[in-house]
Design a protein around this motif. Structure first.
Motif, PDB file in Angstrom:
ATOM      1  N   ARG A  76       0.959  -1.022   0.165  1.00  0.00           N
ATOM      2  CA  ARG A  76       0.125  -0.045   0.127  1.00  0.00           C
ATOM      3  C   ARG A  76       0.991   1.286   0.006  1.00  0.00           C
ATOM      4  O   ARG A  76       0.621   2.384  -0.702  1.00  0.00           O
ATOM      5  N   ALA A  77       2.058   1.242   0.842  1.00  0.00           N
ATOM      6  CA  ALA A  77       2.853   2.270   0.881  1.00  0.00           C
ATOM      7  C   ALA A  77       3.443   2.601  -0.520  1.00  0.00           C
ATOM      8  O   ALA A  77       3.540   3.744  -0.817  1.00  0.00           O
ATOM      9  N   LEU A  78       3.959   1.592  -1.362  1.00  0.00           N
ATOM     10  CA  LEU A  78       4.469   1.845  -2.525  1.00  0.00           C
ATOM     11  C   LEU A  78       3.385   2.199  -3.562  1.00  0.00           C
ATOM     12  O   LEU A  78       3.825   3.104  -4.394  1.00  0.00           O
ATOM     13  N   ASP A  79       2.270   1.818  -3.360  1.00  0.00           N
ATOM     14  CA  ASP A  79       1.142   2.282  -4.597  1.00  0.00           C
ATOM     15  C   ASP A  79       0.938   3.512  -4.152  1.00  0.00           C
ATOM     16  O   ASP A  79       0.623   4.359  -5.092  1.00  0.00           O
ATOM     17  N   ASN A  80       0.859   4.099  -3.044  1.00  0.00           N
ATOM     18  CA  ASN A  80       0.381   5.369  -2.628  1.00  0.00           C
ATOM     19  C   ASN A  80       1.512   6.346  -3.065  1.00  0.00           C
ATOM     20  O   ASN A  80       1.471   7.355  -3.332  1.00  0.00           O
ATOM     21  N   ALA A  81       2.737   6.110  -2.717  1.00  0.00           N
ATOM     22  CA  ALA A  81       3.902   6.658  -2.999  1.00  0.00           C
ATOM     23  C   ALA A  81       4.126   6.833  -4.738  1.00  0.00           C
ATOM     24  O   ALA A  81       4.383   7.966  -5.153  1.00  0.00           O
ATOM     25  N   ALA A  82       3.779   5.896  -5.451  1.00  0.00           N
ATOM     26  CA  ALA A  82       3.550   5.833  -6.833  1.00  0.00           C
ATOM     27  C   ALA A  82       2.814   7.034  -7.537  1.00  0.00           C
ATOM     28  O   ALA A  82       2.836   7.388  -8.770  1.00  0.00           O
ATOM     29  N   LEU A  83       1.655   7.236  -6.736  1.00  0.00           N
ATOM     30  CA  LEU A  83       0.611   8.362  -7.269  1.00  0.00           C
ATOM     31  C   LEU A  83       1.184   9.648  -7.214  1.00  0.00           C
ATOM     32  O   LEU A  83       0.768  10.580  -7.986  1.00  0.00           O
ATOM     33  N   VAL A 100       9.465   1.280  -8.573  1.00  0.00           N
ATOM     34  CA  VAL A 100      10.483   1.263  -7.908  1.00  0.00           C
ATOM     35  C   VAL A 100      11.873   1.236  -8.982  1.00  0.00           C
ATOM     36  O   VAL A 100      11.788   0.579  -9.878  1.00  0.00           O
ATOM     37  N   ILE A 101      12.493   2.028  -8.894  1.00  0.00           N
ATOM     38  CA  ILE A 101      13.784   2.439  -9.783  1.00  0.00           C
ATOM     39  C   ILE A 101      15.223   1.940  -9.269  1.00  0.00           C
ATOM     40  O   ILE A 101      16.003   1.530  -9.922  1.00  0.00           O
ATOM     41  N   ALA A 102      15.010   1.716  -7.878  1.00  0.00           N
ATOM     42  CA  ALA A 102      16.361   1.149  -7.354  1.00  0.00           C
ATOM     43  C   ALA A 102      15.977   0.623  -5.774  1.00  0.00           C
ATOM     44  O   ALA A 102      15.124   1.305  -5.053  1.00  0.00           O
ATOM     45  N   VAL A 103      16.669  -0.437  -5.466  1.00  0.00           N
ATOM     46  CA  VAL A 103      16.583  -0.880  -4.210  1.00  0.00           C
ATOM     47  C   VAL A 103      18.026  -1.224  -3.794  1.00  0.00           C
ATOM     48  O   VAL A 103      18.611  -1.891  -4.589  1.00  0.00           O
ATOM     49  N   LYS A 104      18.585  -0.300  -2.770  1.00  0.00           N
ATOM     50  CA  LYS A 104      19.715  -0.719  -2.044  1.00  0.00           C
ATOM     51  C   LYS A 104      19.664  -1.224  -0.579  1.00  0.00           C
ATOM     52  O   LYS A 104      18.748  -1.099  -0.027  1.00  0.00           O
TER      53      LYS A 104
END
Length: 64
Positions: A22-29, A55-59
């Motif tokens: 849900r956090a990823l989906d909302n941030a993507a808005l 998501v463009i990068a995961v570190k």
């Protein structure tokens, strides 16, 4: 052109009672891309983040 990139700091957020998807989906808005900093998760958090289209990068950092 102005770009907006979001950032999330996460650790062990893959459990069903957590809100990672849900956090990823909302941030993507609001952001054109999301950078995730994983603080040494021991679950599937990084994999969930990598699978999200915004998501463009995961570190991943070493825990401890």
């Amino acid at each position: 052109m102005t770009r907006c990139v979001g950032a999330l700091l996460v650790r062990n957020e893959a459990a069903p009672d957590r809100y990672l998807q849900r956090a990823l989906d909302n941030a993507a808005l609001f952001a054109e891309g999301i950078v995730v900093l994983d603080d040494g998760s021991t679950d599937e958090t990084a994999a969930i983040c990598r699978a999200h289209p915004a998501v463009i990068a995961v570190k991943t950092l070493a825990s401890g």
